[in-house]
Design a protein around this motif. Sequence first.
Motif, PDB file in Angstrom:
ATOM      1  N   GLY A 116     -28.109  15.164 -63.906  1.00  0.00           N
ATOM      2  CA  GLY A 116     -29.532  15.216 -64.182  1.00  0.00           C
ATOM      3  C   GLY A 116     -30.212  16.456 -63.629  1.00  0.00           C
ATOM      4  N   THR A 117     -31.527  16.480 -63.731  1.00  0.00           N
ATOM      5  CA  THR A 117     -32.303  17.613 -63.257  1.00  0.00           C
ATOM      6  C   THR A 117     -33.069  17.298 -61.982  1.00  0.00           C
ATOM      7  OG1 THR A 117     -34.118  16.971 -64.692  1.00  0.00           O
ATOM      8  CG2 THR A 117     -32.590  18.599 -65.549  1.00  0.00           C
ATOM      9  N   PHE A 118     -33.213  16.024 -61.677  1.00  0.00           N
ATOM     10  CA  PHE A 118     -33.929  15.583 -60.485  1.00  0.00           C
ATOM     11  C   PHE A 118     -33.217  14.345 -59.961  1.00  0.00           C
ATOM     12  CE2 PHE A 118     -37.121  12.757 -58.577  1.00  0.00           C
ATOM     13  CZ  PHE A 118     -37.595  13.572 -57.576  1.00  0.00           C
ATOM     14  N   GLY A 119     -33.306  14.096 -58.671  1.00  0.00           N
ATOM     15  CA  GLY A 119     -32.661  12.899 -58.154  1.00  0.00           C
ATOM     16  C   GLY A 119     -33.059  12.586 -56.734  1.00  0.00           C
ATOM     17  N   ILE A 120     -32.618  11.415 -56.292  1.00  0.00           N
ATOM     18  CA  ILE A 120     -32.755  11.007 -54.904  1.00  0.00           C
ATOM     19  C   ILE A 120     -31.362  10.689 -54.389  1.00  0.00           C
ATOM     20  CG2 ILE A 120     -35.143  10.259 -54.969  1.00  0.00           C
ATOM     21  CD1 ILE A 120     -34.203   7.456 -55.497  1.00  0.00           C
ATOM     22  N   HIS A 121     -31.172  10.953 -53.111  1.00  0.00           N
ATOM     23  CA  HIS A 121     -29.845  10.910 -52.535  1.00  0.00           C
ATOM     24  C   HIS A 121     -29.929  10.204 -51.189  1.00  0.00           C
ATOM     25  CE1 HIS A 121     -26.014  12.844 -51.212  1.00  0.00           C
ATOM     26  NE2 HIS A 121     -26.642  12.982 -50.057  1.00  0.00           N
ATOM     27  N   PHE A 122     -28.981   9.322 -50.930  1.00  0.00           N
ATOM     28  CA  PHE A 122     -28.892   8.653 -49.643  1.00  0.00           C
ATOM     29  C   PHE A 122     -27.495   8.839 -49.092  1.00  0.00           C
ATOM     30  CE2 PHE A 122     -27.625   4.910 -47.185  1.00  0.00           C
ATOM     31  CZ  PHE A 122     -28.498   5.035 -46.125  1.00  0.00           C
ATOM     32  N   SER A 123     -27.403   9.198 -47.823  1.00  0.00           N
ATOM     33  CA  SER A 123     -26.118   9.353 -47.152  1.00  0.00           C
ATOM     34  C   SER A 123     -26.143   8.545 -45.862  1.00  0.00           C
ATOM     35  CB  SER A 123     -25.857  10.827 -46.832  1.00  0.00           C
ATOM     36  OG  SER A 123     -24.627  10.976 -46.169  1.00  0.00           O
ATOM     37  N   ASP A 124     -25.071   7.839 -45.610  1.00  0.00           N
ATOM     38  CA  ASP A 124     -24.912   7.075 -44.384  1.00  0.00           C
ATOM     39  C   ASP A 124     -23.622   7.535 -43.738  1.00  0.00           C
ATOM     40  OD1 ASP A 124     -25.572   5.162 -42.477  1.00  0.00           O
ATOM     41  OD2 ASP A 124     -24.413   3.602 -43.486  1.00  0.00           O
ATOM     42  N   GLY A 125     -23.696   7.987 -42.486  1.00  0.00           N
ATOM     43  CA  GLY A 125     -22.495   8.534 -41.881  1.00  0.00           C
ATOM     44  C   GLY A 125     -22.452   8.385 -40.381  1.00  0.00           C
ATOM     45  N   LYS A 126     -21.393   8.942 -39.814  1.00  0.00           N
ATOM     46  CA  LYS A 126     -21.174   8.916 -38.369  1.00  0.00           C
ATOM     47  C   LYS A 126     -20.714  10.287 -37.920  1.00  0.00           C
ATOM     48  CE  LYS A 126     -20.271   4.097 -37.850  1.00  0.00           C
ATOM     49  NZ  LYS A 126     -20.786   3.412 -36.742  1.00  0.00           N
ATOM     50  N   GLU A 127     -21.040  10.582 -36.651  1.00  0.00           N
ATOM     51  CA  GLU A 127     -20.580  11.830 -36.079  1.00  0.00           C
ATOM     52  C   GLU A 127     -19.069  11.788 -35.927  1.00  0.00           C
ATOM     53  OE1 GLU A 127     -20.793  14.724 -32.280  1.00  0.00           O
ATOM     54  OE2 GLU A 127     -21.607  12.721 -32.069  1.00  0.00           O
ATOM     55  N   THR A 128     -18.416  12.925 -36.068  1.00  0.00           N
ATOM     56  CA  THR A 128     -16.948  12.965 -36.027  1.00  0.00           C
ATOM     57  C   THR A 128     -16.391  12.737 -34.624  1.00  0.00           C
ATOM     58  OG1 THR A 128     -17.002  15.370 -35.825  1.00  0.00           O
ATOM     59  CG2 THR A 128     -16.754  14.456 -38.039  1.00  0.00           C
ATOM     60  N   LYS A 129     -17.151  13.027 -33.554  1.00  0.00           N
ATOM     61  CA  LYS A 129     -16.621  12.883 -32.191  1.00  0.00           C
ATOM     62  C   LYS A 129     -16.962  11.556 -31.538  1.00  0.00           C
ATOM     63  CE  LYS A 129     -16.357  17.762 -31.165  1.00  0.00           C
ATOM     64  NZ  LYS A 129     -16.768  18.842 -30.280  1.00  0.00           N
ATOM     65  N   ASN A 130     -17.944  10.822 -32.039  1.00  0.00           N
ATOM     66  CA  ASN A 130     -18.269   9.506 -31.494  1.00  0.00           C
ATOM     67  C   ASN A 130     -18.910   8.655 -32.572  1.00  0.00           C
ATOM     68  OD1 ASN A 130     -21.058  10.089 -31.531  1.00  0.00           O
ATOM     69  ND2 ASN A 130     -20.931  11.086 -29.552  1.00  0.00           N
ATOM     70  N   SER A 131     -19.591   7.605 -32.185  1.00  0.00           N
ATOM     71  CA  SER A 131     -20.091   6.660 -33.186  1.00  0.00           C
ATOM     72  C   SER A 131     -21.581   6.793 -33.458  1.00  0.00           C
ATOM     73  CB  SER A 131     -19.759   5.234 -32.738  1.00  0.00           C
ATOM     74  OG  SER A 131     -20.365   4.980 -31.493  1.00  0.00           O
ATOM     75  N   ASP A 132     -22.185   7.950 -33.194  1.00  0.00           N
ATOM     76  CA  ASP A 132     -23.601   8.132 -33.514  1.00  0.00           C
ATOM     77  C   ASP A 132     -23.803   8.035 -35.015  1.00  0.00           C
ATOM     78  OD1 ASP A 132     -24.364   8.520 -30.864  1.00  0.00           O
ATOM     79  OD2 ASP A 132     -23.836  10.640 -30.955  1.00  0.00           O
ATOM     80  N   VAL A 133     -24.819   7.285 -35.418  1.00  0.00           N
ATOM     81  CA  VAL A 133     -25.079   7.001 -36.827  1.00  0.00           C
ATOM     82  C   VAL A 133     -26.087   7.999 -37.382  1.00  0.00           C
ATOM     83  CG1 VAL A 133     -25.957   5.265 -38.433  1.00  0.00           C
ATOM     84  CG2 VAL A 133     -24.573   4.563 -36.474  1.00  0.00           C
ATOM     85  N   MET A 134     -25.864   8.433 -38.633  1.00  0.00           N
ATOM     86  CA  MET A 134     -26.767   9.360 -39.303  1.00  0.00           C
ATOM     87  C   MET A 134     -27.152   8.779 -40.663  1.00  0.00           C
ATOM     88  SD  MET A 134     -25.967  13.059 -41.067  1.00  0.00           S
ATOM     89  CE  MET A 134     -24.980  12.275 -42.325  1.00  0.00           C
ATOM     90  N   GLN A 135     -28.428   8.875 -41.006  1.00  0.00           N
ATOM     91  CA  GLN A 135     -28.887   8.599 -42.362  1.00  0.00           C
ATOM     92  C   GLN A 135     -29.592   9.850 -42.867  1.00  0.00           C
ATOM     93  OE1 GLN A 135     -30.101   6.145 -39.936  1.00  0.00           O
ATOM     94  NE2 GLN A 135     -28.219   5.010 -40.257  1.00  0.00           N
ATOM     95  N   ARG A 136     -29.346  10.154 -44.148  1.00  0.00           N
ATOM     96  CA  ARG A 136     -29.917  11.357 -44.757  1.00  0.00           C
ATOM     97  C   ARG A 136     -30.550  10.948 -46.081  1.00  0.00           C
ATOM     98  NH1 ARG A 136     -27.822  16.094 -47.734  1.00  0.00           N
ATOM     99  NH2 ARG A 136     -28.545  17.949 -46.659  1.00  0.00           N
ATOM    100  N   TYR A 137     -31.845  11.212 -46.234  1.00  0.00           N
ATOM    101  CA  TYR A 137     -32.590  10.909 -47.451  1.00  0.00           C
ATOM    102  C   TYR A 137     -32.992  12.235 -48.079  1.00  0.00           C
ATOM    103  CZ  TYR A 137     -32.965   6.367 -45.192  1.00  0.00           C
ATOM    104  OH  TYR A 137     -32.677   5.180 -44.574  1.00  0.00           O
ATOM    105  N   SER A 138     -32.656  12.436 -49.351  1.00  0.00           N
ATOM    106  CA  SER A 138     -32.900  13.740 -49.981  1.00  0.00           C
ATOM    107  C   SER A 138     -33.558  13.606 -51.338  1.00  0.00           C
ATOM    108  CB  SER A 138     -31.580  14.500 -50.169  1.00  0.00           C
ATOM    109  OG  SER A 138     -30.891  14.632 -48.962  1.00  0.00           O
ATOM    110  N   LEU A 139     -34.394  14.583 -51.650  1.00  0.00           N
ATOM    111  CA  LEU A 139     -34.875  14.812 -53.011  1.00  0.00           C
ATOM    112  C   LEU A 139     -34.072  15.978 -53.557  1.00  0.00           C
ATOM    113  CD1 LEU A 139     -38.733  14.553 -52.557  1.00  0.00           C
ATOM    114  CD2 LEU A 139     -37.196  12.862 -53.574  1.00  0.00           C
ATOM    115  N   LEU A 140     -33.620  15.869 -54.787  1.00  0.00           N
ATOM    116  CA  LEU A 140     -32.757  16.875 -55.403  1.00  0.00           C
ATOM    117  C   LEU A 140     -33.389  17.403 -56.679  1.00  0.00           C
ATOM    118  CD1 LEU A 140     -29.579  14.609 -55.410  1.00  0.00           C
ATOM    119  CD2 LEU A 140     -30.313  16.087 -53.551  1.00  0.00           C
ATOM    120  N   TRP A 141     -33.193  18.681 -56.944  1.00  0.00           N
ATOM    121  CA  TRP A 141     -33.537  19.225 -58.247  1.00  0.00           C
ATOM    122  C   TRP A 141     -32.545  20.328 -58.583  1.00  0.00           C
ATOM    123  CZ3 TRP A 141     -36.255  19.717 -53.845  1.00  0.00           C
ATOM    124  CH2 TRP A 141     -36.620  20.984 -53.415  1.00  0.00           C
TER     125      TRP A 141
END
Length: 182
Positions: A31-56
């Motif tokens: 598409g030409t526009f979008g929304i993006h969600f990422s759920d992850g963890k740091e590679t060295k420990n268990s810290d949690v990351m969430q990433r919310y993005s607008l895409l074009w």
Amino acid sequence: MLFNKPLIQLFLIITLYNINYGSAFADNHGGTFGIHFSDGKETKNSDVMQRYSLLWSFDKKWLESRWGYLTGRWELSYIHWELWKQSDNTGWAINPVFRYVLPAKDYYYFFDLGVGVIKLAHRGFEKRDLGSEWLFEDKVAAGVGFGKHFELALSWVHYSNADLASANDGVSMLGINYTLAF
């Protein structure tokens, strides 16, 4: 709590609006526009990351062949880390991402590579010193898209100041990504 209810509700309203009205504008894979969600963890420990993005998208194709083509998109992201040893950290990032697409009939594979910038709330990340609140965001991802609207991917994102500050401990995250494109 990661977000307050009004922010979650706004994100859901934008998503539902674009599901109903945004699909008419999609003319290529992703598409030409979008929304993006990422759920992850740091590679060295268990810290949690969430990433919310607008895409074009760049709305361009380069190096077209019978195998695929190169394209790209902009990502404007809000990132939140739940840290164990200190207060949570947040940041805003902008990242141009180049994508190689391998299309098939009802799906496509893609590989993403991007380098952008991020502004953090504070430069600490657990016991590490990132050296600055302004960092580079390096992103590599691989995934599969279904039709023109849905994508699943695995990503690796690295944050550092590229040795532009006296300290540069850096941090890397692995994430599972979901994208809704229009």
